[in-house]
Design a protein around this motif. Structure first.
Motif, PDB file in Angstrom:
ATOM      1  N   ASN A   1     -28.675 -57.351  69.200  1.00 45.34           N
ATOM      2  CA  ASN A   1     -30.107 -57.340  69.483  1.00 45.34           C
ATOM      3  C   ASN A   1     -30.909 -56.730  68.347  1.00 45.34           C
ATOM      4  O   ASN A   1     -32.026 -57.171  68.059  1.00 45.34           O
ATOM      5  N   THR A   2     -30.336 -55.725  67.661  1.00 46.01           N
ATOM      6  CA  THR A   2     -31.063 -55.057  66.587  1.00 46.01           C
ATOM      7  C   THR A   2     -30.602 -55.498  65.198  1.00 46.01           C
ATOM      8  O   THR A   2     -31.107 -54.984  64.194  1.00 46.01           O
ATOM      9  N   SER A   3     -29.663 -56.410  65.133  1.00 46.09           N
ATOM     10  CA  SER A   3     -29.218 -56.911  63.827  1.00 46.09           C
ATOM     11  C   SER A   3     -29.487 -58.410  63.717  1.00 46.09           C
ATOM     12  O   SER A   3     -30.493 -58.822  63.131  1.00 46.09           O
ATOM     13  N   LEU A   4     -28.666 -59.235  64.343  1.00 44.26           N
ATOM     14  CA  LEU A   4     -28.814 -60.686  64.203  1.00 44.26           C
ATOM     15  C   LEU A   4     -30.113 -61.204  64.814  1.00 44.26           C
ATOM     16  O   LEU A   4     -30.903 -61.890  64.161  1.00 44.26           O
ATOM     17  N   PHE A   5     -30.359 -60.895  66.098  1.00 44.85           N
ATOM     18  CA  PHE A   5     -31.522 -61.457  66.780  1.00 44.85           C
ATOM     19  C   PHE A   5     -32.831 -60.830  66.327  1.00 44.85           C
ATOM     20  O   PHE A   5     -33.904 -61.369  66.603  1.00 44.85           O
ATOM     21  N   ALA A   6     -32.753 -59.711  65.618  1.00 44.42           N
ATOM     22  CA  ALA A   6     -33.962 -59.067  65.102  1.00 44.42           C
ATOM     23  C   ALA A   6     -34.205 -59.410  63.635  1.00 44.42           C
ATOM     24  O   ALA A   6     -35.109 -58.844  63.017  1.00 44.42           O
ATOM     25  N   SER A   7     -33.442 -60.350  63.096  1.00 44.18           N
ATOM     26  CA  SER A   7     -33.519 -60.614  61.657  1.00 44.18           C
ATOM     27  C   SER A   7     -34.825 -61.279  61.232  1.00 44.18           C
ATOM     28  O   SER A   7     -35.106 -61.359  60.039  1.00 44.18           O
ATOM     29  N   ASN A   8     -35.626 -61.741  62.184  1.00 47.13           N
ATOM     30  CA  ASN A   8     -36.909 -62.342  61.833  1.00 47.13           C
ATOM     31  C   ASN A   8     -38.084 -61.394  62.074  1.00 47.13           C
ATOM     32  O   ASN A   8     -39.235 -61.810  62.053  1.00 47.13           O
ATOM     33  N   LEU A   9     -37.783 -60.115  62.285  1.00 46.38           N
ATOM     34  CA  LEU A   9     -38.843 -59.125  62.449  1.00 46.38           C
ATOM     35  C   LEU A   9     -39.228 -58.557  61.094  1.00 46.38           C
ATOM     36  O   LEU A   9     -38.394 -58.394  60.201  1.00 46.38           O
ATOM     37  N   SER A  10     -40.507 -58.226  60.929  1.00 46.59           N
ATOM     38  CA  SER A  10     -40.968 -57.618  59.685  1.00 46.59           C
ATOM     39  C   SER A  10     -40.936 -56.102  59.747  1.00 46.59           C
ATOM     40  O   SER A  10     -41.271 -55.427  58.775  1.00 46.59           O
ATOM     41  N   SER A  11     -40.510 -55.550  60.885  1.00 46.04           N
ATOM     42  CA  SER A  11     -40.410 -54.098  61.045  1.00 46.04           C
ATOM     43  C   SER A  11     -39.033 -53.755  61.603  1.00 46.04           C
ATOM     44  O   SER A  11     -38.274 -54.631  62.018  1.00 46.04           O
ATOM     45  N   THR A  12     -38.706 -52.483  61.626  1.00 54.21           N
ATOM     46  CA  THR A  12     -37.416 -52.045  62.142  1.00 54.21           C
ATOM     47  C   THR A  12     -37.315 -52.350  63.627  1.00 54.21           C
ATOM     48  O   THR A  12     -38.225 -52.050  64.402  1.00 54.21           O
ATOM     49  N   ALA A  13     -36.201 -52.953  64.030  1.00 55.03           N
ATOM     50  CA  ALA A  13     -36.037 -53.360  65.425  1.00 55.03           C
ATOM     51  C   ALA A  13     -35.797 -52.158  66.326  1.00 55.03           C
ATOM     52  O   ALA A  13     -35.112 -51.209  65.954  1.00 55.03           O
ATOM     53  N   ALA A  14     -36.356 -52.232  67.531  1.00 54.14           N
ATOM     54  CA  ALA A  14     -36.147 -51.184  68.530  1.00 54.14           C
ATOM     55  C   ALA A  14     -35.187 -51.688  69.598  1.00 54.14           C
ATOM     56  O   ALA A  14     -35.314 -52.822  70.067  1.00 54.14           O
ATOM     57  N   ALA A  15     -34.245 -50.852  69.994  1.00 57.28           N
ATOM     58  CA  ALA A  15     -33.272 -51.246  71.010  1.00 57.28           C
ATOM     59  C   ALA A  15     -33.915 -51.403  72.382  1.00 57.28           C
ATOM     60  O   ALA A  15     -33.347 -52.046  73.270  1.00 57.28           O
ATOM     61  N   THR A  16     -35.096 -50.862  72.570  1.00 57.41           N
ATOM     62  CA  THR A  16     -35.768 -50.957  73.863  1.00 57.41           C
ATOM     63  C   THR A  16     -36.414 -52.318  74.089  1.00 57.41           C
ATOM     64  O   THR A  16     -36.813 -52.641  75.202  1.00 57.41           O
ATOM     65  N   ALA A  17     -36.527 -53.118  73.033  1.00 53.62           N
ATOM     66  CA  ALA A  17     -37.158 -54.433  73.142  1.00 53.62           C
ATOM     67  C   ALA A  17     -36.108 -55.533  73.050  1.00 53.62           C
ATOM     68  O   ALA A  17     -35.119 -55.407  72.325  1.00 53.62           O
ATOM     69  N   ALA A  18     -36.339 -56.626  73.786  1.00 54.07           N
ATOM     70  CA  ALA A  18     -35.469 -57.801  73.690  1.00 54.07           C
ATOM     71  C   ALA A  18     -35.933 -58.634  72.511  1.00 54.07           C
ATOM     72  O   ALA A  18     -37.068 -59.115  72.486  1.00 54.07           O
ATOM     73  N   ASN A  19     -35.074 -58.796  71.515  1.00 58.26           N
ATOM     74  CA  ASN A  19     -35.454 -59.499  70.295  1.00 58.26           C
ATOM     75  C   ASN A  19     -35.046 -60.962  70.296  1.00 58.26           C
ATOM     76  O   ASN A  19     -34.991 -61.590  69.234  1.00 58.26           O
ATOM     77  N   ALA A  20     -34.756 -61.508  71.464  1.00 58.05           N
ATOM     78  CA  ALA A  20     -34.532 -62.943  71.654  1.00 58.05           C
ATOM     79  C   ALA A  20     -35.216 -63.313  72.958  1.00 58.05           C
ATOM     80  O   ALA A  20     -35.156 -62.565  73.940  1.00 58.05           O
ATOM     81  N   SER A  21     -35.900 -64.445  72.992  1.00 64.16           N
ATOM     82  CA  SER A  21     -36.735 -64.784  74.146  1.00 64.16           C
ATOM     83  C   SER A  21     -36.104 -65.785  75.102  1.00 64.16           C
ATOM     84  O   SER A  21     -36.587 -65.935  76.230  1.00 64.16           O
ATOM     85  N   SER A  22     -35.041 -66.481  74.703  1.00 64.75           N
ATOM     86  CA  SER A  22     -34.489 -67.523  75.553  1.00 64.75           C
ATOM     87  C   SER A  22     -33.859 -66.953  76.812  1.00 64.75           C
ATOM     88  O   SER A  22     -33.014 -66.039  76.735  1.00 64.75           O
ATOM     89  N   PRO A  23     -34.204 -67.476  77.998  1.00 67.56           N
ATOM     90  CA  PRO A  23     -33.577 -66.995  79.236  1.00 67.56           C
ATOM     91  C   PRO A  23     -32.091 -67.317  79.309  1.00 67.56           C
ATOM     92  O   PRO A  23     -31.381 -66.784  80.157  1.00 67.56           O
ATOM     93  N   VAL A  24     -31.620 -68.183  78.408  1.00 69.72           N
ATOM     94  CA  VAL A  24     -30.197 -68.525  78.404  1.00 69.72           C
ATOM     95  C   VAL A  24     -29.351 -67.289  78.157  1.00 69.72           C
ATOM     96  O   VAL A  24     -28.287 -67.113  78.762  1.00 69.72           O
ATOM     97  N   TYR A  25     -29.835 -66.356  77.286  1.00 65.92           N
ATOM     98  CA  TYR A  25     -29.023 -65.181  76.975  1.00 65.92           C
ATOM     99  C   TYR A  25     -29.812 -63.892  76.755  1.00 65.92           C
ATOM    100  O   TYR A  25     -29.222 -62.855  76.443  1.00 65.92           O
ATOM    101  N   ARG A  26     -31.142 -63.878  76.921  1.00 66.72           N
ATOM    102  CA  ARG A  26     -31.884 -62.656  76.628  1.00 66.72           C
ATOM    103  C   ARG A  26     -31.519 -61.495  77.549  1.00 66.72           C
ATOM    104  O   ARG A  26     -31.700 -60.330  77.190  1.00 66.72           O
ATOM    105  N   GLY A  27     -30.976 -61.784  78.733  1.00 69.15           N
ATOM    106  CA  GLY A  27     -30.558 -60.712  79.631  1.00 69.15           C
ATOM    107  C   GLY A  27     -29.273 -60.032  79.214  1.00 69.15           C
ATOM    108  O   GLY A  27     -28.890 -59.001  79.786  1.00 69.15           O
ATOM    109  N   PHE A  28     -28.599 -60.581  78.190  1.00 70.28           N
ATOM    110  CA  PHE A  28     -27.302 -60.048  77.752  1.00 70.28           C
ATOM    111  C   PHE A  28     -27.409 -59.242  76.465  1.00 70.28           C
ATOM    112  O   PHE A  28     -26.392 -58.973  75.810  1.00 70.28           O
ATOM    113  N   LEU A  29     -28.613 -58.816  76.092  1.00 69.50           N
ATOM    114  CA  LEU A  29     -28.820 -58.197  74.789  1.00 69.50           C
ATOM    115  C   LEU A  29     -28.399 -56.734  74.721  1.00 69.50           C
ATOM    116  O   LEU A  29     -28.521 -56.096  73.662  1.00 69.50           O
TER     117      LEU A  29
END
Length: 397
Positions: A219-247
């Protein structure tokens, strides 16, 4: 006629100018820089976008709209310095893609020699490099034909930052390589790390590739790779319902294989991927609103067929099956997806295309709710099915 002699100062200037011109000629002979890009735009019809029909102009469906430059310098002895800087942008409004990053698609520098190429920077991992080419989404279907949510990253949705990648030279059709991305966390070298290995073989009409990808704290490495700021573990960095609940998974792994075979004007292709979100419940990695634990695993299989009707006209069809297995989570979800496209090339660099896609979902998705149809990137449906039609134009330069 009297000859005219140059003054010492004028002679010095002439010699310096000649030397500079010669040096410039040598530099240009040994170095090259290429500017390139793709502009892709069209109209989408979506039968259900959060409950309503949607008509919209969108950018980069068949291929991401981009502008880039690449170059090389001959260092002698068969060694070259290489680089690539590439951004993504939205044709409809001019905004940068990939979360607003200046060079969000790729940014790397490296060396190429007789044994292979090594590069450093923001780049695609080895699973993408050896397997993704066999998926229809990277041929003629575009991102709307990617596997649901691009859960196996076959459609290049996510990059590896801070990475070093090696790809070997071609040995009679066989090549191999690997990628390692540094996590950059003091005291824990494995946090946020990404590594991958892969290999490919091409001989005549047959081509095949296989690869393995392993990601820590996805969640904070691969799926956050399109963020321009440091990723926070409290946020879901992928939006698809297919797997966003598994982050909240501590790690993510992806095993992929693909192949194609060409018979005359026809090409048959197939891919398989096994994706696992492992050891869920790690809230230092990502949010866990459903309080999941254990592993969630997906199996994905795609079959595709294309035919070159004339030199300027091609058509293709594809079917994709995705099945989720969620240990200690829920019953999992199943997605059936069918796609058809046709392209007509007005020139070598310009084509118009028409694509249609249908997806049906069943079971329970990662949000622990009844699964809804969710075509990659587009707004999910409010029901278990969705239809999308796209008509577009693409120009390469």
């Amino acid at each position: 006629m009297k000859s005219r002699l140059l003054s010492p100062r004028a002679l010095a200037v002439a010699i310096a100018s000649t030397a500079a011109a010669a040096a410039s000629t040598v530099a240009h002979a040994q170095s090259s820089v290429t500017l390139y890009g793709i502009v892709d735009v069209g109209l989408n019809y979506q039968s259900n976008a959060s409950g309503g029909r949607l008509f919209a102009m969108t950018s980069g469906v068949n291929q991401g709209s981009r502008f880039g430059q690449s170059g090389s310098e001959d260092l002698g002895g068969g060694l070259k310095a290489i680089f690539r800087l590439e951004n993504g942008f939205d044709v409809t409004n001019g905004k940068l893609g990939q979360g607003g990053l200046l060079f969000g698609r790729q940014a790397y520098v490296g060396l190429a020699g007789q044994y292979g190429t090594v590069t450093f920077g923001r780049q695609y991992d080895s699973l993408i490099e050896f397997v993704s080419q066999y998926s229809v989404s990277n041929q003629w279907g575009g991102y709307i034909s990617a596997h649901p949510g691009d859960l196996d990253n076959f459609n290049y949705s996510f990059r590896s930052n801070n990475s070093v990648k090696f790809r070997s030279a071609d040995y009679n059709g066989f090549s191999f390589g690997g990628t390692y991305a540094f996590g950059g966390t003091a005291g824990d070298e494995t946090r946020n790390q990404i590594w991958a290995v892969g290999a490919g073989y091409t001989r005549g009409p047959l081509s095949i590739g296989v690869a393995y990808l392993n990601v820590r704290n996805p969640n904070t490495s691969l799926f956050a790779s399109n963020l321009s700021s440091t990723a926070a573990a409290t946020a879901a960095n992928a939006s698809s319902p297919v797997y966003r609940g598994f982050l909240s998974a501590h790690s993510y792994q992806d095993i992929g294989v693909g192949a194609s075979y060409t018979i005359g004007k026809a090409t048959l292709g197939a891919t398989y991927s096994n994706i696992s979100f492992r050891n869920m419940g790690d809230t230092t990695s990502g949010p866990n609103p459903a309080r999941y634990s254990g592993n969630a695993t997906f199996d994905n299989a795609e079959a595709n067929f294309s035919y070159q009707i004339t030199p300027a006209w091609m058509a293709g069809v594809a079917y994709d099956y995705t099945r989720g297995h969620a240990n200690n989570v829920n019953g999992g979800a199943t997605y059936h997806q069918a796609e058809a496209s046709t392209h007509y090339f007005l020139s070598k660099t310009t084509d118009v295309y028409l694509s249609a896609i249908y997806q049906h979902a069943s079971g329970t998705d990662s949000t622990n709710r009844p699964a809804v149809a969710a075509i990659n990137v587009l707004t999910p449906s409010s029901s278990d099915s969705i239809k999308v039609v796209r008509i577009g134009m693409r120009h390469k330069f």
